[in-house]
Design a protein around this motif. Structure first.
Motif, PDB file in Angstrom:
ATOM      1  N   GLU A  22       0.831  -1.189   0.000  1.00 24.86           N
ATOM      2  CA  GLU A  22       0.000   0.000   0.000  1.00 24.86           C
ATOM      3  C   GLU A  22       0.876   1.254   0.000  1.00 24.86           C
ATOM      4  O   GLU A  22       2.071   1.202   0.312  1.00 24.86           O
ATOM      5  CB  GLU A  22      -0.898   0.019   1.238  1.00 24.86           C
ATOM      6  N   ALA A  23       0.274   2.393  -0.321  1.00 24.36           N
ATOM      7  CA  ALA A  23       1.018   3.649  -0.378  1.00 24.36           C
ATOM      8  C   ALA A  23       1.660   3.993   0.962  1.00 24.36           C
ATOM      9  O   ALA A  23       2.709   4.653   1.007  1.00 24.36           O
ATOM     10  CB  ALA A  23       0.100   4.782  -0.829  1.00 24.36           C
ATOM     11  N   ASP A  24       1.042   3.550   2.062  1.00 24.63           N
ATOM     12  CA  ASP A  24       1.611   3.832   3.389  1.00 24.63           C
ATOM     13  C   ASP A  24       2.605   2.770   3.841  1.00 24.63           C
ATOM     14  O   ASP A  24       3.073   2.783   4.977  1.00 24.63           O
ATOM     15  CB  ASP A  24       0.498   3.993   4.425  1.00 24.63           C
ATOM     16  N   GLY A  25       2.930   1.831   2.960  1.00 20.78           N
ATOM     17  CA  GLY A  25       3.923   0.815   3.275  1.00 20.78           C
ATOM     18  C   GLY A  25       3.377  -0.444   3.922  1.00 20.78           C
ATOM     19  O   GLY A  25       4.124  -1.390   4.159  1.00 20.78           O
ATOM     20  N   THR A  26       2.067  -0.478   4.202  1.00 25.22           N
ATOM     21  CA  THR A  26       1.475  -1.653   4.842  1.00 25.22           C
ATOM     22  C   THR A  26       1.041  -2.679   3.802  1.00 25.22           C
ATOM     23  O   THR A  26       1.013  -2.412   2.604  1.00 25.22           O
ATOM     24  CB  THR A  26       0.261  -1.264   5.705  1.00 25.22           C
ATOM     25  N   ILE A  27       0.689  -3.858   4.290  1.00 23.75           N
ATOM     26  CA  ILE A  27       0.217  -4.950   3.439  1.00 23.75           C
ATOM     27  C   ILE A  27      -1.306  -4.949   3.462  1.00 23.75           C
ATOM     28  O   ILE A  27      -1.914  -4.960   4.534  1.00 23.75           O
ATOM     29  CB  ILE A  27       0.750  -6.293   3.954  1.00 23.75           C
ATOM     30  N   TRP A  28      -1.915  -4.913   2.292  1.00 20.99           N
ATOM     31  CA  TRP A  28      -3.382  -4.925   2.220  1.00 20.99           C
ATOM     32  C   TRP A  28      -3.882  -6.348   2.454  1.00 20.99           C
ATOM     33  O   TRP A  28      -3.650  -7.248   1.658  1.00 20.99           O
ATOM     34  CB  TRP A  28      -3.852  -4.390   0.875  1.00 20.99           C
ATOM     35  N   MET A  29      -4.584  -6.539   3.555  1.00 22.40           N
ATOM     36  CA  MET A  29      -5.010  -7.870   3.964  1.00 22.40           C
ATOM     37  C   MET A  29      -6.249  -8.357   3.221  1.00 22.40           C
ATOM     38  O   MET A  29      -6.672  -9.504   3.417  1.00 22.40           O
ATOM     39  CB  MET A  29      -5.237  -7.906   5.473  1.00 22.40           C
ATOM     40  N   GLY A  30      -6.824  -7.521   2.381  1.00 23.83           N
ATOM     41  CA  GLY A  30      -7.891  -7.996   1.510  1.00 23.83           C
ATOM     42  C   GLY A  30      -7.366  -8.791   0.331  1.00 23.83           C
ATOM     43  O   GLY A  30      -8.144  -9.411  -0.400  1.00 23.83           O
ATOM     44  N   ASP A  31      -6.038  -8.781   0.127  1.00 23.97           N
ATOM     45  CA  ASP A  31      -5.393  -9.512  -0.968  1.00 23.97           C
ATOM     46  C   ASP A  31      -4.640 -10.743  -0.501  1.00 23.97           C
ATOM     47  O   ASP A  31      -4.917 -11.863  -0.922  1.00 23.97           O
ATOM     48  CB  ASP A  31      -4.372  -8.606  -1.670  1.00 23.97           C
ATOM     49  N   PHE A  32      -3.668 -10.512   0.328  1.00 23.04           N
ATOM     50  CA  PHE A  32      -2.656 -11.511   0.672  1.00 23.04           C
ATOM     51  C   PHE A  32      -3.230 -12.872   1.118  1.00 23.04           C
ATOM     52  O   PHE A  32      -2.792 -13.927   0.624  1.00 23.04           O
ATOM     53  CB  PHE A  32      -1.705 -10.910   1.720  1.00 23.04           C
ATOM     54  N   PRO A  33      -4.230 -12.929   2.021  1.00 20.10           N
ATOM     55  CA  PRO A  33      -4.668 -14.247   2.496  1.00 20.10           C
ATOM     56  C   PRO A  33      -5.301 -15.127   1.419  1.00 20.10           C
ATOM     57  O   PRO A  33      -5.325 -16.359   1.577  1.00 20.10           O
ATOM     58  CB  PRO A  33      -5.691 -13.904   3.592  1.00 20.10           C
ATOM     59  N   TRP A  34      -5.826 -14.532   0.346  1.00 24.30           N
ATOM     60  CA  TRP A  34      -6.433 -15.354  -0.702  1.00 24.30           C
ATOM     61  C   TRP A  34      -5.430 -16.313  -1.328  1.00 24.30           C
ATOM     62  O   TRP A  34      -5.788 -17.384  -1.826  1.00 24.30           O
ATOM     63  CB  TRP A  34      -7.058 -14.486  -1.791  1.00 24.30           C
ATOM     64  N   ILE A  35      -4.148 -15.941  -1.329  1.00 23.37           N
ATOM     65  CA  ILE A  35      -3.145 -16.825  -1.920  1.00 23.37           C
ATOM     66  C   ILE A  35      -2.968 -18.078  -1.070  1.00 23.37           C
ATOM     67  O   ILE A  35      -2.759 -19.177  -1.595  1.00 23.37           O
ATOM     68  CB  ILE A  35      -1.802 -16.086  -2.094  1.00 23.37           C
ATOM     69  N   ILE A  36      -3.058 -17.928   0.240  1.00 24.37           N
ATOM     70  CA  ILE A  36      -3.003 -19.100   1.117  1.00 24.37           C
ATOM     71  C   ILE A  36      -4.148 -20.044   0.774  1.00 24.37           C
ATOM     72  O   ILE A  36      -3.962 -21.266   0.648  1.00 24.37           O
ATOM     73  CB  ILE A  36      -3.071 -18.683   2.596  1.00 24.37           C
ATOM     74  N   THR A  37      -5.341 -19.482   0.612  1.00 19.76           N
ATOM     75  CA  THR A  37      -6.504 -20.290   0.244  1.00 19.76           C
ATOM     76  C   THR A  37      -6.264 -21.042  -1.051  1.00 19.76           C
ATOM     77  O   THR A  37      -6.513 -22.245  -1.157  1.00 19.76           O
ATOM     78  CB  THR A  37      -7.751 -19.387   0.114  1.00 19.76           C
ATOM     79  N   GLY A  38      -5.771 -20.328  -2.073  1.00 17.06           N
ATOM     80  CA  GLY A  38      -5.540 -20.955  -3.369  1.00 17.06           C
ATOM     81  C   GLY A  38      -4.481 -22.034  -3.316  1.00 17.06           C
ATOM     82  O   GLY A  38      -4.650 -23.128  -3.893  1.00 17.06           O
ATOM     83  N   LEU A  39      -3.381 -21.773  -2.628  1.00 13.97           N
ATOM     84  CA  LEU A  39      -2.308 -22.763  -2.550  1.00 13.97           C
ATOM     85  C   LEU A  39      -2.715 -23.987  -1.724  1.00 13.97           C
ATOM     86  O   LEU A  39      -2.330 -25.118  -2.045  1.00 13.97           O
ATOM     87  CB  LEU A  39      -1.047 -22.125  -1.963  1.00 13.97           C
ATOM     88  N   GLN A  40      -3.496 -23.758  -0.671  1.00 11.27           N
ATOM     89  CA  GLN A  40      -3.986 -24.904   0.102  1.00 11.27           C
ATOM     90  C   GLN A  40      -4.899 -25.779  -0.756  1.00 11.27           C
ATOM     91  O   GLN A  40      -4.820 -27.017  -0.720  1.00 11.27           O
ATOM     92  CB  GLN A  40      -4.743 -24.422   1.349  1.00 11.27           C
ATOM     93  N   ALA A  41      -5.772 -25.138  -1.518  1.00 13.05           N
ATOM     94  CA  ALA A  41      -6.663 -25.890  -2.412  1.00 13.05           C
ATOM     95  C   ALA A  41      -5.852 -26.665  -3.446  1.00 13.05           C
ATOM     96  O   ALA A  41      -6.172 -27.816  -3.783  1.00 13.05           O
ATOM     97  CB  ALA A  41      -7.640 -24.933  -3.101  1.00 13.05           C
ATOM     98  N   TYR A  42      -4.791 -26.031  -3.944  1.00 12.96           N
ATOM     99  CA  TYR A  42      -3.929 -26.694  -4.930  1.00 12.96           C
ATOM    100  C   TYR A  42      -3.243 -27.915  -4.324  1.00 12.96           C
ATOM    101  O   TYR A  42      -3.202 -28.995  -4.931  1.00 12.96           O
ATOM    102  CB  TYR A  42      -2.885 -25.703  -5.448  1.00 12.96           C
ATOM    103  N   TYR A  43      -2.726 -27.760  -3.121  1.00 13.24           N
ATOM    104  CA  TYR A  43      -2.032 -28.879  -2.486  1.00 13.24           C
ATOM    105  C   TYR A  43      -2.994 -30.046  -2.210  1.00 13.24           C
ATOM    106  O   TYR A  43      -2.660 -31.217  -2.451  1.00 13.24           O
ATOM    107  CB  TYR A  43      -1.364 -28.433  -1.190  1.00 13.24           C
ATOM    108  N   LYS A  44      -4.183 -29.732  -1.716  1.00 15.93           N
ATOM    109  CA  LYS A  44      -5.154 -30.787  -1.411  1.00 15.93           C
ATOM    110  C   LYS A  44      -5.540 -31.580  -2.651  1.00 15.93           C
ATOM    111  O   LYS A  44      -5.759 -32.790  -2.594  1.00 15.93           O
ATOM    112  CB  LYS A  44      -6.408 -30.177  -0.783  1.00 15.93           C
ATOM    113  N   LYS A  45      -5.635 -30.886  -3.784  1.00 23.79           N
ATOM    114  CA  LYS A  45      -6.092 -31.542  -5.011  1.00 23.79           C
ATOM    115  C   LYS A  45      -4.949 -32.241  -5.747  1.00 23.79           C
ATOM    116  O   LYS A  45      -5.139 -33.325  -6.302  1.00 23.79           O
ATOM    117  CB  LYS A  45      -6.738 -30.494  -5.922  1.00 23.79           C
ATOM    118  N   SER A  46      -3.762 -31.620  -5.767  1.00 26.26           N
ATOM    119  CA  SER A  46      -2.669 -32.154  -6.572  1.00 26.26           C
ATOM    120  C   SER A  46      -1.689 -33.010  -5.776  1.00 26.26           C
ATOM    121  O   SER A  46      -1.011 -33.867  -6.339  1.00 26.26           O
ATOM    122  CB  SER A  46      -1.896 -31.002  -7.218  1.00 26.26           C
ATOM    123  N   GLY A  47      -1.564 -32.725  -4.465  1.00 26.78           N
ATOM    124  CA  GLY A  47      -0.559 -33.398  -3.659  1.00 26.78           C
ATOM    125  C   GLY A  47       0.851 -32.901  -3.923  1.00 26.78           C
ATOM    126  O   GLY A  47       1.827 -33.537  -3.504  1.00 26.78           O
TER     127      GLY A  47
END
Length: 268
Positions: free
Chosen positions: A116-141
């Motif tokens: 973000e412009a103030d140097g912080t991490i926008w938490m409306g974005d970052f956690p979705w990647i955890i969701t996607g990668l967890q789903a990927y691992y569960k399905k693909s191994g």
């Protein structure tokens, strides 16, 4: 167009869609996602500037995994192949602390927005990647994603108090800031549920329910300090209402989306 939600007429019945239409809707959506993928593995968010914004990558990865098929860990349809390409980009472009940049150029893979412009991490974005990668691992191994998941999940959990209060961080200064956005809570909650962290997710949900639910209009606010209404918060947070047995609140939240969105037919 600005309207006053309190003046909207409430729906009294559900829209009917022929069950056979859902197959076409789903297939068209997945094809559209796959067609957005570049050689980097990223999906283009805006074709006008070839940008790839973080939130869409995580959400799309889960959708691709839902429709992907793997045979002994080998991707064997278009959705699974696209999911693997995206997952590999994400694990190879994670920041040292565990989060990801906000945006890349989908063609070159270069970072266009780090934080973000103030140097912080926008938490409306970052956690979705955890969701996607967890789903990927569960399905693909595919165990290649485990270190990335663990690093990201550890970073996220370190920003959540035991009572469920959520914070973000400026990595350069180390200063934490309270998160007020219901959209950000929704993103973090789903990543925790996807990761099996149900107790912590429950604490977060209880905390934001106390501060983010508008009991007069029966919907989720944009944030704990804001009466503005956004569809993101209501569509995503309704899921947690249903998960926690509060069916009426879930229906109330979705009725807001139903008044503002209209879908019909086979996904055209």
């Amino acid at each position: 167009v600005g309207t006053k939600m309190a003046d909207w007429q409430r729906g009294t019945s559900r829209e009917f869609i022929n069950p056979s239409d859902f197959i076409s809707i789903k297939e068209n959506a997945i094809k559209a996602i796959i067609n957005r993928q570049k050689s980097t593995g990223l999906l283009t968010t805006w074709t006008e500037d070839n940008s790839s914004w973080l939130y869409g990558q995580g959400l799309a990865l889960k959708a691709l995994c839902n429709e992907g098929t793997w045979n002994q860990g080998i991707a064997n349809n278009a959705a699974a192949i696209a999911a693997e390409k995206l997952a590999m980009f994400l694990i190879n472009h994670q920041q040292m602390e565990g989060y990801w940049p906000r945006a890349w150029n989908s063609v070159s893979g270069a970072i266009t927005v780090l934080r973000e412009a103030d140097g912080t991490i926008w938490m409306g974005d970052f956690p979705w990647i955890i969701t996607g990668l967890q789903a990927y691992y569960k399905k693909s191994g595919d165990k290649r994603v485990i270190p990335s998941i663990n690093k990201a999940l550890g970073f996220l959990k370190g920003l959540i108090n035991p009572d469920g209060n959520f914070f973000t961080l400026n990595p350069q200064t180390g200063i934490k800031y309270e998160v007020a956005s219901c959209e950000a809570y929704a993103a973090a909650l789903l990543s925790l549920y996807e990761s099996g962290e149900t107790a912590l997710a429950g604490n977060m949900f209880s905390f934001i329910s106390t501060h983010g639910w508008d009991s007069e209009l029966n919907c989720w606010r944009e944030a704990t300090y804001s009466d503005r209404i956004v569809l993101f918060a209501n569509t995503w947070m309704s899921y947690y209402n249903f998960q926690n047995g509060d069916t009426q609140k879930g229906l109330d939240a979705l009725s807001l989306a139903g008044k503002a969105l209209y879908t019909h037919g086979n996904g055209e």
